[in-house]
Design a protein around this motif. Structure first.
Motif, PDB file in Angstrom:
ATOM      1  N   HIS A  96      -4.948  -0.450   4.730  1.00  0.00           N
ATOM      2  CA  HIS A  96      -4.112   0.682   4.321  1.00  0.00           C
ATOM      3  C   HIS A  96      -2.686   0.513   4.843  1.00  0.00           C
ATOM      4  O   HIS A  96      -1.708   0.803   4.138  1.00  0.00           O
ATOM      5  CB  HIS A  96      -4.718   1.996   4.825  1.00  0.00           C
ATOM      6  CG  HIS A  96      -4.121   3.206   4.156  1.00  0.00           C
ATOM      7  ND1 HIS A  96      -4.571   3.687   2.956  1.00  0.00           N
ATOM      8  CD2 HIS A  96      -3.084   4.010   4.537  1.00  0.00           C
ATOM      9  CE1 HIS A  96      -3.850   4.738   2.607  1.00  0.00           C
ATOM     10  NE2 HIS A  96      -2.943   4.960   3.561  1.00  0.00           N
TER      11      HIS A  96
ATOM     12  N   ARG B 192      -5.116   4.962  -3.113  1.00  0.00           N
ATOM     13  CA  ARG B 192      -4.321   6.190  -3.253  1.00  0.00           C
ATOM     14  C   ARG B 192      -3.040   6.123  -2.429  1.00  0.00           C
ATOM     15  O   ARG B 192      -2.653   7.073  -1.742  1.00  0.00           O
ATOM     16  CB  ARG B 192      -5.153   7.422  -2.860  1.00  0.00           C
ATOM     17  CG  ARG B 192      -6.383   7.617  -3.745  1.00  0.00           C
ATOM     18  CD  ARG B 192      -7.136   8.871  -3.425  1.00  0.00           C
ATOM     19  NE  ARG B 192      -8.295   9.025  -4.296  1.00  0.00           N
ATOM     20  CZ  ARG B 192      -9.140  10.053  -4.246  1.00  0.00           C
ATOM     21  NH1 ARG B 192      -8.957  11.024  -3.344  1.00  0.00           N
ATOM     22  NH2 ARG B 192     -10.171  10.110  -5.076  1.00  0.00           N
TER      23      ARG B 192
ATOM     24  N   SER C 213      -3.637   1.914  -6.356  1.00  0.00           N
ATOM     25  CA  SER C 213      -4.340   3.029  -7.012  1.00  0.00           C
ATOM     26  C   SER C 213      -5.673   3.304  -6.337  1.00  0.00           C
ATOM     27  O   SER C 213      -6.033   4.467  -6.088  1.00  0.00           O
ATOM     28  CB  SER C 213      -4.567   2.720  -8.486  1.00  0.00           C
ATOM     29  OG  SER C 213      -3.349   2.624  -9.180  1.00  0.00           O
TER      30      SER C 213
ATOM     31  N   ALA D  51       0.978   5.679  -2.787  1.00  0.00           N
ATOM     32  CA  ALA D  51       1.998   5.875  -3.802  1.00  0.00           C
ATOM     33  C   ALA D  51       3.074   4.799  -3.721  1.00  0.00           C
ATOM     34  O   ALA D  51       3.507   4.425  -2.629  1.00  0.00           O
ATOM     35  CB  ALA D  51       2.640   7.255  -3.641  1.00  0.00           C
TER      36      ALA D  51
END
Length: 891
Positions: free
Chosen positions: A85, A116, A113, A118
């Motif tokens: 992440h 999640r 995506s 952006a």
């Protein structure tokens, strides 16, 4: 061999030698892998695919971890999730939201995506690195994440070296080698970098939108004879919106050239004609299929009744499938009752087929493309693979760049591979026979031949030795212009290096002694024992996608399906077809044109072949076509043949709209599958042959339900292809001979003997010379050929995105010759020969030797073939496109 390993607490089966990432991808549980490309060795950079391995203190990249028995890994954990992440948050700064919406299929965009995260790059980015100089590829370096995939694909697969990364860490920068951008770089537009890019840093501007595809269909490229497998994506409106290489394609290994990648738009081009038409009062009038077929059949049968079967003929198509061509020749022999059937192999590699069949027994390549990686020397003769067969050219180029092989290039031009070659021999066009004789003379005089091979497998020794002994390198130098010392060096390098393979093209065959020239090349292989071994052999590069198949299916006057002579295959074909075959000798294409010009030939069925544009001596060809009482054309568009001389037009399906098979240059038969439905009223060529036969009152032998049924009959009349069932071809391509369904196919011919027998007979070759000679009035020798961005008559390439890359034919001259003539780059010049004239823009090219010129022939408006004379090979009747005396002046 399979092995077991534990993944996230569950035992799974892996394959020996497989990476963990490949296994995870098969299982549908792979982490992101932005820097990984399955075509390249692992080079971990993004580290997003890292996993925890039992017993290892630090995470390991799955892309570089080879699975082993008992391996235990965790692909998911809090630490791994947090690490990934964090990296994705950082990479999101290189992603523009609008670009992510336009290209959702890119791997970084998919990863963002899924996580999640952006995208954070402002629209337009910094604007500092936007490059739109290339017609088909846009570069936006604000969205580059420095994964180096484009650099590696360009270097390690294509071998072009266009992309470079400068700097380190945060300061890293991607640059092309163009002075002003990608548009003036050494890019060959293969699109490999675009396919590899995980972001929108490199994007396709040709109009393709692969993310809109709702289905993908694996098929074969419809361009050259390499036989690259690709996947076509179609959207919900049944349009082709995506093209990608098949990663496990046996020939292309996941790579494509510019035409394969960007050249599929012809399927829906405005030039497509998808309605049957009849010419009435000089104008084309649309009509129904029944009306067109009835009209064509009535005229054919009337001409047959009035003038006999020998007044009619059929031309098969190198762009059509094996099944299409099989029925085209069957239509000629059963319905028209004539062996007047031919195809475009007549004007390209017919001398290869004749020479190889006469000397070795099989008129096709002796080896496979995979032998490129096993060879230590390439003897490349009259071929420019990096332009005309680009994917194979890239494989050859990589071997040279890596130092895995050497090359001897024999070509009047200094081609790209000549620049990388150990030796480059630049003979005058049409002088290959004395050059090969001199090489053979030196091999024998130096004692570097393979004496054991010769004693066991060759005969005809005494007359051959006597003939070549007359051709010392010094004598050959005076004829072909290659220094004697260079001839000797090439002969010794070829003889002493093992294994060595020869690769030749139309520069060898399209001359008045094409058959003898190929025989001379085969002699060198036989003398040195370069036959029947991996990495060796004599291997023609076939020009069109199915030119090997069209001839092999019997679209030749002297051959039946499977390349069998009339004597060999007559009994089988008559038994299967239930009809006696004609006795009269058939005419070749060039003989049909001769007979038409003399008024003895009346009607012609032309399948996917623009002879008005592509045959030599255009004025004479047009005059012959004008005398024909019936020309029926099956094609995609109104070709020059149809537009100027046609009487009936029957709209055919493109390769993307039908089923069947193609045969590539290495004897590989591969499945062709429909990616979209037929356009308008277009029909597959095999269907048209059947319908036309029935309209002629001859339904027997033409009652097939589909292409698969046609192929089943092909196998019945072709013993060497009997093992290639539809089911086996659907799973993977096969190389013939393949005699039964347990036969794996043949990657290599002539291992211990020849198809013609245990021994090959050498032939004494006499040099005849060409009647086309330069003089004070016509001082320059012209060679014609293809370029990278166009294809033959342009039926497909002119109607696709590649047209933007090189829309016009050119006359290429050496810089010093252009200067001496007072001519400048881009200037229109008038080119005159003894046979006609053409006007072309000048292109200054240092690869062309002074005293010579090179021109492409793709543009019907330029009509370059008006320059070419009537000379042809005496045996194969192949025209001499490669030697025309011309003069050049400002237009």
């Amino acid at each position: 061999m399979t092995l077991k390993l534990e993944i996230d607490g569950v035992w799974q089966e892996g394959r020996e030698g497989e990476t963990l990432l490949a296994l995870l991808q098969r299982l549908g549980m792979a982490p992101p892998a932005l820097c990984h490309d399955p075509r390249l060795p692992p080079a971990p950079r993004c580290r997003l695919c890292e996993v925890q391995v039992a017993g290892e203190p630090h995470p390991q990249p799955a892309c570089a971890l080879v699975v082993r028995e008992g391996l235990s890994v965790r692909t998911q954990s809090a630490d791994l999730a947090g690490y990934r992440h964090q990296w994705l948050e950082r990479l999101a700064g290189h992603v523009e939201p609008a670009a992510m919406q336009r290209h959702p299929e890119r791997s970084l965009h998919r990863a963002l995506s899924a996580a999640r995260v952006a995208p954070r790059l402002e629209e337009g980015g910094c604007g500092r690195s936007l490059d739109s100089t290339h017609p088909l590829i846009q570069v936006d370096l604000d969205q580059c994440i420095a994964c180096q995939r484009c650099v590696r694909v360009c270097n390690e697969i294509q071998g072009q070296g266009v992309w470079h990364q400068l700097g380190r860490g945060e300061g890293i920068q991607l640059l092309s080698d163009g002075a002003t951008g990608l548009g003036d770089s050494h890019c060959v537009s293969c699109g490999g970098c675009v396919d590899a890019c995980p972001t929108a840093a490199l994007t396709d501007t040709s109009g393709l939108q692969p993310h809109t595809a709702v289905r993908w269909t694996r098929t074969v490229c419809p361009y050259c004879g390499v036989g690259c497998e690709l996947e076509l994506g179609a959207d919900a409106q049944d349009r082709i919106v995506g093209v990608r290489a098949a990663l496990d394609g046996p020939v292309n290994k996941g790579h494509l050239c510019v035409k394969g990648r960007f050249g599929q738009g012809y399927v829906d081009a405005p030039s497509r004609v998808t309605t049957p038409m009849i010419r009435r009062d000089g104008a084309w009038v649309p009509c129904s299929w029944d009306e067109a077929l009835a009209y064509a059949a009535e005229r054919l049968m009337a001409l047959k009744a009035a003038h006999g079967p020998q007044a009619l003929g059929v031309l098969g198509s190198a762009r059509a499938t094996n099944e299409d061509n099989y029925l085209a020749q069957k239509f000629a022999r059963l319905v028209l009752e004539t062996h007047n059937v031919d195809c475009c192999a007549r004007v390209c590699h017919a001398p290869t087929a004749v020479a190889l069949k006469n000397l070795l027994g099989t008129g096709a390549a002796t080896n496979s493309f995979d032998d490129i990686e096993h060879s230590r020397l390439f003897l490349i003769v009259g071929a420019n693979p990096t332009e005309n067969h680009p994917v194979i050219g890239a494989r050859l180029k990589q071997q040279l760049l890596r130092g895995q092989a050497q090359a001897i290039v024999i070509d009047p031009r200094r081609t790209e591979l000549a620049e990388l070659a150990t030796l480059h021999l630049a003979p005058w066009p049409g002088t290959d026979v004395p050059l090969f004789n001199a090489m053979a003379q030196h091999i024998l005089a130096s004692g570097v031949q393979d004496s054991a091979f010769a004693a066991e497998r060759l005969e005809g020794w005494a007359p051959f030795v006597e003939a070549v002994n007359a051709w010392t390198p010094e004598r050959a130098e005076g004829v072909c212009g290659v220094p004697a010392a260079l001839i000797r060096a090439a002969a010794e390098l070829y003889a002493r290096t093992r294994p060595a393979m020869s690769i030749h093209g139309l520069g060898l065959t399209e001359q008045v002694q094409g058959v003898d020239a190929v025989m001379g090349l085969v002699h060198l292989a036989l003398l040195c024992g370069h036959i029947g071994q991996p990495g060796s052999g004599v291997n023609p590069l076939r020009g069109q996608n199915n030119v090997q198949g069209s001839a092999h299916m019997g679209c030749e006057p002297g051959s039946l399906p499977g390349g069998q002579s009339l004597a060999q295959g007559r009994a089988t074909c008559e038994a299967v077809w239930g009809q006696k075959l004609p006795e009269a000798r058939g005419l070749t294409l060039m003989e049909m044109m001769d007979a038409a010009g003399q008024g003895r030939f009346k009607g012609l069925l032309v399948v996917g072949y623009d002879i008005a544009h592509s045959l030599p001596d255009s004025e004479r060809t047009w005059a012959a076509l004008e005398k024909l009482e019936l020309v029926v054309v099956q094609d995609l568009v109104l070709t020059q043949t149809a537009a100027r001389f046609g009487h009936v037009f029957l709209p055919a399906c493109s390769a993307a709209e039908k089923s069947g098979s193609f045969m590539n240059a290495e004897r590989r038969v591969q499945r062709v599958r429909p990616a979209v439905s037929p356009r308008g009223e277009a029909r597959p060529d095999w269907w048209i042959q059947c319908a036309l036969a029935q309209a002629c009152g001859h339904p027997q032998g033409f009652e097939f339900e589909d292409a698969a049924a046609v192929w089943d009959e092909v196998r019945r009349v072709w013993p060497a292809g009997a093992g290639m069932s539809n089911a086996r071809l659907d799973a993977a391509g096969l190389q013939w001979p393949c005699r039964d369904e347990q036969d794996p196919g043949s990657t290599l011919l002539h291992r211990s003997g020849f198809s013609i027998g245990p021994r090959a007979t050498l032939r004494a070759l006499e040099f005849l010379g060409s009647p086309e000679r330069p003089d004070d009035e016509f001082p320059v020798l012209l060679i014609t050929g293809r370029n990278l961005y166009q294809f033959n008559a342009g039926t497909m390439s002119h109607a696709s995105a590649v047209e933007a890359l090189r829309p016009a034919d050119t006359l290429d001259l050496a810089p010093e010759q252009a200067e001496a003539l007072g001519l400048a780059e881009g200037q229109a010049v008038r080119v005159c020969s003894r046979h006609g004239e053409a006007v072309l823009p000048l292109r200054v090219d240092a690869r062309v030797a002074p005293g010579m010129a090179f021109a492409t022939f793709h543009d019907p408006e330029r009509e370059v073939n008006r320059l070419i004379g009537p000379w042809r090979d005496a045996v194969a009747h192949t025209p001499a496109y490669k030697r025309t005396a011309i003069r050049i002046q400002p237009a």
